[in-house]
Design a protein around this motif. Structure first.
Motif, PDB file in Angstrom:
ATOM      1  N   HIS A 256      39.383  39.406  35.436  1.00  0.00           N
ATOM      2  CA  HIS A 256      39.471  40.836  35.149  1.00  0.00           C
ATOM      3  C   HIS A 256      38.164  41.593  35.355  1.00  0.00           C
ATOM      4  O   HIS A 256      38.150  42.822  35.250  1.00  0.00           O
ATOM      5  CB  HIS A 256      39.935  41.038  33.708  1.00  0.00           C
ATOM      6  N   ALA A 257      37.074  40.871  35.634  1.00  0.00           N
ATOM      7  CA  ALA A 257      35.791  41.532  35.858  1.00  0.00           C
ATOM      8  C   ALA A 257      35.888  42.458  37.065  1.00  0.00           C
ATOM      9  O   ALA A 257      36.419  42.077  38.111  1.00  0.00           O
ATOM     10  CB  ALA A 257      34.689  40.499  36.071  1.00  0.00           C
ATOM     11  N   GLY A 258      35.402  43.662  36.892  1.00  0.00           N
ATOM     12  CA  GLY A 258      35.471  44.645  37.963  1.00  0.00           C
ATOM     13  C   GLY A 258      36.810  45.333  38.065  1.00  0.00           C
ATOM     14  O   GLY A 258      36.994  46.181  38.945  1.00  0.00           O
ATOM     15  N   LYS A 259      37.743  44.988  37.147  1.00  0.00           N
ATOM     16  CA  LYS A 259      39.071  45.616  37.119  1.00  0.00           C
ATOM     17  C   LYS A 259      39.323  46.293  35.771  1.00  0.00           C
ATOM     18  O   LYS A 259      39.696  47.452  35.723  1.00  0.00           O
ATOM     19  CB  LYS A 259      40.155  44.576  37.374  1.00  0.00           C
ATOM     20  N   ARG A 260      39.117  45.539  34.693  1.00  0.00           N
ATOM     21  CA  ARG A 260      39.329  46.068  33.344  1.00  0.00           C
ATOM     22  C   ARG A 260      38.014  46.345  32.627  1.00  0.00           C
ATOM     23  O   ARG A 260      37.975  47.112  31.659  1.00  0.00           O
ATOM     24  CB  ARG A 260      40.157  45.091  32.509  1.00  0.00           C
ATOM     25  N   PHE A 261      36.948  45.694  33.064  1.00  0.00           N
ATOM     26  CA  PHE A 261      35.619  45.818  32.455  1.00  0.00           C
ATOM     27  C   PHE A 261      34.608  45.228  33.414  1.00  0.00           C
ATOM     28  O   PHE A 261      34.968  44.605  34.426  1.00  0.00           O
ATOM     29  CB  PHE A 261      35.562  45.073  31.107  1.00  0.00           C
ATOM     30  N   ARG A 262      33.343  45.402  33.109  1.00  0.00           N
ATOM     31  CA  ARG A 262      32.274  44.756  33.869  1.00  0.00           C
ATOM     32  C   ARG A 262      31.724  43.596  33.037  1.00  0.00           C
ATOM     33  O   ARG A 262      31.621  43.702  31.820  1.00  0.00           O
ATOM     34  CB  ARG A 262      31.176  45.758  34.193  1.00  0.00           C
ATOM     35  N   TYR A 263      31.354  42.512  33.706  1.00  0.00           N
ATOM     36  CA  TYR A 263      31.027  41.283  32.983  1.00  0.00           C
ATOM     37  C   TYR A 263      29.776  40.638  33.557  1.00  0.00           C
ATOM     38  O   TYR A 263      29.620  40.508  34.771  1.00  0.00           O
ATOM     39  CB  TYR A 263      32.197  40.305  33.088  1.00  0.00           C
TER      40      TYR A 263
ATOM     41  N   GLU B 293      27.734  36.428  26.468  1.00  0.00           N
ATOM     42  CA  GLU B 293      28.616  37.083  27.421  1.00  0.00           C
ATOM     43  C   GLU B 293      28.542  38.586  27.137  1.00  0.00           C
ATOM     44  O   GLU B 293      28.677  39.009  25.984  1.00  0.00           O
ATOM     45  CB  GLU B 293      30.059  36.599  27.277  1.00  0.00           C
ATOM     46  N   ILE B 294      28.314  39.379  28.179  1.00  0.00           N
ATOM     47  CA  ILE B 294      28.180  40.825  28.026  1.00  0.00           C
ATOM     48  C   ILE B 294      29.344  41.500  28.749  1.00  0.00           C
ATOM     49  O   ILE B 294      29.561  41.265  29.939  1.00  0.00           O
ATOM     50  CB  ILE B 294      26.846  41.335  28.594  1.00  0.00           C
ATOM     51  N   TYR B 295      30.077  42.303  28.009  1.00  0.00           N
ATOM     52  CA  TYR B 295      31.192  43.071  28.568  1.00  0.00           C
ATOM     53  C   TYR B 295      30.842  44.550  28.470  1.00  0.00           C
ATOM     54  O   TYR B 295      30.526  45.051  27.390  1.00  0.00           O
ATOM     55  CB  TYR B 295      32.479  42.791  27.794  1.00  0.00           C
ATOM     56  N   ARG B 296      30.898  45.236  29.619  1.00  0.00           N
ATOM     57  CA  ARG B 296      30.628  46.674  29.641  1.00  0.00           C
ATOM     58  C   ARG B 296      31.871  47.432  30.090  1.00  0.00           C
ATOM     59  O   ARG B 296      32.646  46.936  30.922  1.00  0.00           O
ATOM     60  CB  ARG B 296      29.475  46.983  30.594  1.00  0.00           C
ATOM     61  N   PRO B 297      32.066  48.648  29.586  1.00  0.00           N
ATOM     62  CA  PRO B 297      33.204  49.447  30.041  1.00  0.00           C
ATOM     63  C   PRO B 297      33.090  49.762  31.528  1.00  0.00           C
ATOM     64  O   PRO B 297      31.995  49.776  32.098  1.00  0.00           O
ATOM     65  CB  PRO B 297      33.091  50.729  29.210  1.00  0.00           C
ATOM     66  N   CYS B 298      34.209  49.998  32.159  1.00  0.00           N
ATOM     67  CA  CYS B 298      34.198  50.488  33.533  1.00  0.00           C
ATOM     68  C   CYS B 298      33.720  51.938  33.533  1.00  0.00           C
ATOM     69  O   CYS B 298      34.176  52.754  32.718  1.00  0.00           O
ATOM     70  CB  CYS B 298      35.597  50.418  34.142  1.00  0.00           C
TER      71      CYS B 298
ATOM     72  N   SER C 252      32.983  52.068  39.359  1.00  0.00           N
ATOM     73  CA  SER C 252      32.458  50.711  39.154  1.00  0.00           C
ATOM     74  C   SER C 252      33.541  49.645  39.122  1.00  0.00           C
ATOM     75  O   SER C 252      33.240  48.458  39.238  1.00  0.00           O
ATOM     76  CB  SER C 252      31.656  50.651  37.848  1.00  0.00           C
ATOM     77  N   CYS C 253      34.799  50.025  38.945  1.00  0.00           N
ATOM     78  CA  CYS C 253      35.903  49.078  38.885  1.00  0.00           C
ATOM     79  C   CYS C 253      36.996  49.511  39.855  1.00  0.00           C
ATOM     80  O   CYS C 253      37.176  50.704  40.100  1.00  0.00           O
ATOM     81  CB  CYS C 253      36.478  48.996  37.469  1.00  0.00           C
ATOM     82  N   THR C 254      37.710  48.544  40.370  1.00  0.00           N
ATOM     83  CA  THR C 254      38.822  48.841  41.278  1.00  0.00           C
ATOM     84  C   THR C 254      40.123  48.384  40.641  1.00  0.00           C
ATOM     85  O   THR C 254      40.174  47.351  39.969  1.00  0.00           O
ATOM     86  CB  THR C 254      38.630  48.122  42.620  1.00  0.00           C
TER      87      THR C 254
END
Length: 455
Positions: A86-93, A109-114, A118-120
């Motif tokens: 889901h990285a780059g789709k639902r969040f950035r990781y 582990e770092i999760y950032r909002p899209c 930045s996300c497709t």
């Protein structure tokens, strides 16, 4: 066969004394017998129903694709929450590490909002957020792992929070110092790095809104969050998953630090607990009021004991607090390890976790959001604020798979939107609230939310 292996792997923990009738079992709606007398047939039936509801999620595992399993073992991780999917789709990781107070590396582990662009393929129902972001540090339990809280970490990121999930440097005894090291690292910048190394600063420091930082934790991590959230004045909100721990009366947790005698209780804190610990066992008499307290300030354990010492401590201090007790929930509803757990616990956990941080982190600087979050915390029925992020808890439907990733497409998550809050709350242990309306000094509260709501 897989169901048998799951049962054996759990040492029979899900065995129940009275088998519930599957045709009559309704774990989502009202209980079958609302106020049965202890010792009656109705009491035994309600208890059997509750135990069956507390094992539904492990029953679901038996219907999952074999790809989710290591042969002969229960699934240790939630395959639906693999960050790479889901990285780059639902969040950035991203992954990183920082030294602990002892000098050992702490993996995170770092999760950032899209953000915009930045996300497709962002799924419907989700949206982008522009930095700077509020942040939440997540601390796992004893003998556990950051990977077991990927659901909460990803849900928070999808809702606009930057989440940092850490792996402690030892299974037990280092939760406190390690979590504090990560909090210190989170606030470090190139101009103000951690002492001794100019390169030791948070890699996304320029995307952090340092005014809005919270901490969440499970079990031993819940005690860690309960303590660090009060001692570190940079933290604005606490969520403790099984459970909120009292700091001034009976502290028993060995996390590598202890509360100071003069510690001031100041940070709003939510505790979420459950009917059961690791094992699903019969309840033959009302567990409240508890006859003994073998867990000190903790609200969890194997015997019937007070679940609310942390809540009562905050309430007495005049600090906003809430205790949500999950109907048919277990200690594993929070960590998705593959043991006994309810189908709907994860949705309720994420619902209240999001609402609490929206009220006390984002809401501290967004009056409209604070009002909306307060409504969610005091609502009589759930909205879809948690459901829109749910991609994992569910029943696999092989007939619904048409093409592509069968594991993802075949899963049909459970939903709580539109269901009454009281039906998700324990009838054994009371859920409680004492919170302040945004923009007011008016405090609403209840010592039995299932009976009276939070108002």
């Amino acid at each position: 066969m897989r169901g048998l292996l799951l049962s054996l792997a759990l040492g029979g923990a899900t065995t129940i004394a009275h088998a519930a009738d599957p045709a009559a079992l309704d774990c989502l709606g009202p209980v079958r017998h609302e106020s049965p007398a202890p010792g009656s047939a109705e009491w035994a039936q309600r208890d059997a129903d509750n135990m069956a509801c507390a094992r539904q999620r492990i029953d679901d595992f038996a219907q999952q694709p074999a790809a989710l399993f290591t042969p002969g073992k229960t699934p240790a991780l939630d395959a639906y929450r693999n960050p790479a999917s889901h990285a780059g789709k639902r969040f950035r990781y991203t992954e990183a590490s920082t030294p602990s107070a002892s000098g050992k590396p702490i993996a995170v582990e770092i999760y950032r909002p899209c953000a915009a662009g930045s996300c497709t393929g962002l799924p419907a129902g989700l949206k982008t957020f522009e930095p700077p972001y509020p942040a939440v540090v997540i601390v796992h339990g004893g003998y556990s792992s950051k990977r077991l809280h990927r659901s909460a970490a990803q849900v928070l990121a999808e809702a606009g929070y930057m989440t940092i999930a850490l792996e402690t440097t030892a299974p037990m005894g280092t939760h406190g110092p390690d979590a504090q090291s990560v909090v210190d690292w989170l606030f470090a910048t190139p101009k103000a790095p951690l002492a001794g190394d100019a390169a030791r600063f948070f890699p996304h420091w320029d995307q952090l809104d340092a005014r809005m930082v919270g901490i969440a934790g499970h079990s031993q991590g819940g005690s860690t969050a309960s303590l660090i959230g009060q001692t570190d004045k940079r933290i604005g909100a606490i969520v403790a998953w099984d459970n909120l721990t009292a700091l001034k009366t009976g502290w028993v947790d060995k996390i590598g630090m202890d509360p100071a005698a003069d510690l001031a209780i100041r940070t709003p804190a939510l505790g979420i607990g459950a009917d059961y610990y690791f094992k699903v066992v019969p309840t033959t008499e009302p567990p409240e009021p508890a006859k003994t307290n073998t867990q000190g300030g903790r609200g969890r354990g194997t015997e019937a004991h007070p679940k609310d010492p942390g809540y009562q401590e905050l309430k007495a201090a005049g600090v906003d607090t809430m205790l949500v007790m999950l109907r048919a929930g277990t200690h594993l509803d929070f960590s998705l390890f593959g043991g006994p757990a309810s189908r709907y616990g994860e949705g309720v956990i994420n619902y209240y976790t999001l609402a609490w941080f929206d009220r006390y982190l984002k809401g501290a600087h967004d009056p409209a959001l604070a009002t909306d979050a307060f409504k969610r915390l005091t609502a009589q029925s759930f909205d879809d604020s948690a459901d829109r992020h749910n991609i994992s808890q569910g029943l696999y439907d092989s007939k619904a798979v048409a093409a592509g990733d069968a594991i993802t497409q075949g899963n049909r998550p459970y939903r709580i939107a539109g269901t009454p809050v009281r039906d998700r709350l324990s009838f054994y242990f009371r859920s409680r609230c004492a919170i302040t309306q945004p923009g007011s000094t008016l405090r609403v509260g209840s010592e039995d939310m299932r009976a009276a709501g939070c108002r």
